[in-house]
Design a protein around this motif. Sequence first.
Motif, short mmCIF file in Angstrom:
data_model
loop_
_atom_site.label_atom_id
_atom_site.label_comp_id
_atom_site.label_asym_id
_atom_site.label_seq_id
_atom_site.Cartn_x
_atom_site.Cartn_y
_atom_site.Cartn_z
N LEU A 362 18.46 -28.04 8.35
CA LEU A 362 17.13 -27.61 7.89
C LEU A 362 16.62 -28.47 6.72
N HIS A 363 17.53 -28.85 5.83
CA HIS A 363 17.13 -29.73 4.73
C HIS A 363 16.58 -31.05 5.27
N GLY A 364 17.26 -31.61 6.25
CA GLY A 364 16.81 -32.85 6.88
C GLY A 364 15.44 -32.67 7.53
N LEU A 365 15.27 -31.55 8.23
CA LEU A 365 13.99 -31.29 8.90
C LEU A 365 12.87 -31.13 7.87
N LEU A 366 13.22 -30.53 6.74
CA LEU A 366 12.22 -30.34 5.69
C LEU A 366 11.75 -31.68 5.12
N LYS A 367 12.72 -32.56 4.95
CA LYS A 367 12.40 -33.88 4.44
C LYS A 367 11.39 -34.58 5.36
N SER A 368 11.65 -34.53 6.67
CA SER A 368 10.72 -35.23 7.56
C SER A 368 9.40 -34.45 7.72
N ALA A 369 9.45 -33.10 7.62
CA ALA A 369 8.21 -32.32 7.74
C ALA A 369 7.26 -32.58 6.56
N LYS A 370 7.85 -32.91 5.42
CA LYS A 370 7.00 -33.20 4.25
C LYS A 370 6.15 -34.43 4.51
N ARG A 371 6.74 -35.43 5.18
CA ARG A 371 6.00 -36.66 5.48
C ARG A 371 5.13 -36.51 6.72
N ASN A 372 5.65 -35.76 7.68
CA ASN A 372 5.02 -35.75 9.00
C ASN A 372 4.61 -34.33 9.41
N PRO A 373 3.31 -34.03 9.36
CA PRO A 373 2.84 -32.67 9.69
C PRO A 373 3.21 -32.22 11.11
N ASP A 374 3.41 -33.16 12.02
CA ASP A 374 3.78 -32.78 13.40
C ASP A 374 5.11 -32.05 13.47
N LYS A 375 5.94 -32.28 12.45
CA LYS A 375 7.29 -31.67 12.47
C LYS A 375 7.28 -30.25 11.91
N ARG A 376 6.14 -29.86 11.35
CA ARG A 376 6.13 -28.58 10.63
C ARG A 376 6.23 -27.33 11.52
N PRO A 377 5.51 -27.29 12.65
CA PRO A 377 5.56 -26.05 13.44
C PRO A 377 6.97 -25.67 13.89
N GLU A 378 7.77 -26.66 14.29
CA GLU A 378 9.12 -26.32 14.75
C GLU A 378 10.00 -25.85 13.60
#
Length: 441
Positions: A362-378
Amino acid sequence: FYNTLARKKESFEPIDPQNVRMYVCGPTVYDFAHIGNARPVIVFDLVFRLLRHVYGADHVTYVRNITDVDDKINARAAEEGCSIRDLTERTAKQFHADIAALGVLAPTVEPRATEHIEEMKDLCEQLVEKGHAYAAEGHVLFDVSSMSDYGRLSNRSVEEMEAGARVEVAPYKKGAMDFVLWKPSKEGEPGWPSPCGIEGDGRPGWHLECSAMAGKHLGQVFDIHGGGIDLAFPHHENEIAQSRCAHGTDVMAKVWMHNGFLQVEGEKMSKSLGNFITIHDLLDSKAFGDSPWHGRVVRWAMLGTHYRQPIDWTVERLQQARATLIEVAESLHGVEPSTAPNAEVLAALSDDLNTPSALSILHGLLKSAKRNPDKRPELKATLQFMGLYGDETAEELDPGRRDHDVDAGAVEKLIAARLSARKEKDWAEADRIRDKLAGMG
Ligand code: AMP
Ligand code: ZN
């Protein structure tokens, strides 16, 4: 899941995938639940969520009981001079409020011991009839020598247990390890007409309560039984003895899961050490660390350690969880979640509920979601699935910070007033204003 009964990790195969059944020992309602009690509640809530995801929300039955008849309850009610009913109702209500804040779903059924007295008496009768129990001096006792593999769950022999037992054995017991199914009630104690031809009122033993409630709501054999590791012996061992001997089955539950213990800043939690923390304290006051803590922060902090390991509850752990959740809110507040949780996180949870691994993903996903809004919904769907985030704002997740909230305009006015006091060499007034500002944080 790791199965205490098999002493190894096993692939989980439900008895009936249309109805996966789990029982977890719930609270004895006489006092605020402490943070150690919150551990099994959170851990098995996550198991419940995972099972619902895999088998379908309508195909899982989760029973978590409320123990509302117990000696500790009687003693506390007498101490407080209130009725037993008042005490248990008030405590159960507080428990529900506390755990709801921790993102815990309601179980499918929440049976109360006092509503299952007939089933408990029935179990006594069956066990006596089958030669596994006997009545003596107003008690019904389980005859441990009548069960060849008593002790299988905790992996000890009756001889070992007898040698280790330091308690004085009541004279009416045939064997030192025999335990109470039913006992007489004294004047003023709650009581019901006794089973097995015993005269007078009595009440059930704690172990019997769980056997009766599990049997009633989940059947003679079910999938998972859970609780803290301290319950494995004697509580779960005795539940198994009662249920198996009454029903003539090989097992009571196929899988037995136990959470490890929680300690506080390296020490056992106890009232005398002054480190006894209730869930209520943590959520509503400044009893631990610098601030009250949001329920999601408590949940995140709890899941940072694998459920079978001991956990050391520290302020630092909470601070870290809070910092992460604030980042989560800054990226995900108001975002529409996708429909499915992240597959890697699901895989980690499916490996004996490996939450440390899930949180690191989840930490890894958060890092990429901060940069990339497409990753946020998942990411949002995954956090919601685990009960870790419910769309709170960063401010809500930091309830302590609100205490320091000040009106910027008022501060500016005070600063201006202090400067003019200094200009006029009114040092007393300038100091007064400085102290006032400091007091506002
Ligand atoms: P009790 O009300 O003492 O029967 O406890 C309710 C549940 O909390 C049981 O599953 C216990 O195993 C669990 N529990 C109690 N104390 C702790 C602790 N310090 N750490 C983890 N689990 C605990
Ligand atoms: Zn139980």
